[in-house]
Design a protein around this motif. Sequence first.
Motif, short mmCIF file in Angstrom:
data_model
loop_
_atom_site.label_atom_id
_atom_site.label_comp_id
_atom_site.label_asym_id
_atom_site.label_seq_id
_atom_site.Cartn_x
_atom_site.Cartn_y
_atom_site.Cartn_z
N GLN A 1 20.01 8.06 25.29
CA GLN A 1 20.64 9.35 25.50
C GLN A 1 21.87 9.45 24.61
N VAL A 2 22.19 10.67 24.18
CA VAL A 2 23.38 10.87 23.36
C VAL A 2 24.62 10.55 24.20
N PRO A 3 25.50 9.67 23.71
CA PRO A 3 26.66 9.25 24.50
C PRO A 3 27.64 10.41 24.74
N ASP A 4 28.27 10.40 25.89
CA ASP A 4 29.34 11.36 26.15
C ASP A 4 30.72 10.70 26.05
N LYS A 5 30.71 9.39 25.76
CA LYS A 5 31.97 8.68 25.61
C LYS A 5 31.97 7.92 24.28
N TRP A 6 32.95 8.24 23.44
CA TRP A 6 33.10 7.60 22.14
C TRP A 6 34.46 6.91 22.07
N VAL A 7 34.57 5.91 21.23
CA VAL A 7 35.83 5.19 21.06
C VAL A 7 36.18 5.17 19.57
N VAL A 8 37.48 5.07 19.31
CA VAL A 8 37.97 4.98 17.93
C VAL A 8 38.97 3.84 17.86
N TRP A 9 38.80 2.97 16.87
CA TRP A 9 39.82 1.95 16.61
C TRP A 9 39.98 1.78 15.10
N ASP A 10 41.11 1.21 14.72
CA ASP A 10 41.38 0.97 13.31
C ASP A 10 40.76 -0.37 12.91
N THR A 11 40.35 -0.48 11.64
CA THR A 11 39.74 -1.70 11.12
C THR A 11 40.34 -2.01 9.75
N PRO A 12 40.05 -3.18 9.20
CA PRO A 12 40.58 -3.52 7.87
C PRO A 12 40.14 -2.56 6.77
N ILE A 13 39.07 -1.79 6.99
CA ILE A 13 38.62 -0.85 5.94
C ILE A 13 38.73 0.60 6.41
N GLY A 14 39.49 0.84 7.47
CA GLY A 14 39.71 2.20 7.93
C GLY A 14 39.23 2.43 9.35
N PRO A 15 39.56 3.59 9.94
CA PRO A 15 39.20 3.89 11.32
C PRO A 15 37.68 3.94 11.53
#
Length: 264
Positions: free
Chosen positions: A194-208
């Motif tokens: 199912q298409v998620p209704d919860k997403w997360v964002v974090w920063d990484t060595p090559i960008g968000p």
Amino acid sequence: MQVTFGFLLIVGLLFASGVFSVLLYAKFTGQAWFSESTIAYAETAGAKQQIIMTATPPPVAAPLAPSAMINAPAIRQYPELPSGCEITSLTMMFQYYGIDKGKMELLPELKRDRTPLKWNVDGSIAYWGNPNTGFVGEITGSAKGFGIFHGALFELQKKYIPTAVDLTNQPFEKLEQQLREGIPSVVWTTINYQVPDKWVVWDTPIGPLKTTFMEHAVLLVGFDESNVYVNDPVSGKSNVRIDKARFLDTWNVMGKQALSYTKS
């Protein structure tokens, strides 16, 4: 005058006899002197010369099969690799291809991004690795784990299958054609399809990075007009049926990721 007339009469009779002989030969041999044809004209010495060219109809393409199914090994990621759906799905492909390797044998060769996990004060992830670089987190469940995406996993696939191809962003019809040719694909979807209704964002060595912890990978083994069929490493079951429209929604939001190979 009589001699000339007699000569022309003899020539005419010979010509008529020759034409009659050719037609008679064609009748008995089945070789038509004239057949259905396309007529063209070419300028020769100031006059039009008629040329007979046989027309060849274009080949008719065979209709595509509306379904396909292959019988690939089904392997469960648990209990050893609770975050290892991608390498387990790749192992299924390898064994179907004829490579005698288990998931735990392949594990040391899996590319990793060992960037340490850092948390925000609110409990969200501030900084971590990038799955496009390598596997993020701990795959065995001894610490928080995430996963790996097509580009980094492709390196391991290419090592064992020289004709490996990354079909990410290709139309799904391409993956269906792979199945018609007896070739499975590792594809990215979600755990519950199912298409998620919860997403997360974090920063990484090559960008968000924006992603979801519902991320999942399976081996695509079949399709028909209404469904797709996968070997799911969570359950270890083969030919799991999923509504095609529902599956395509999840495949699209996960970036249309797909790894496969060609036969030559």
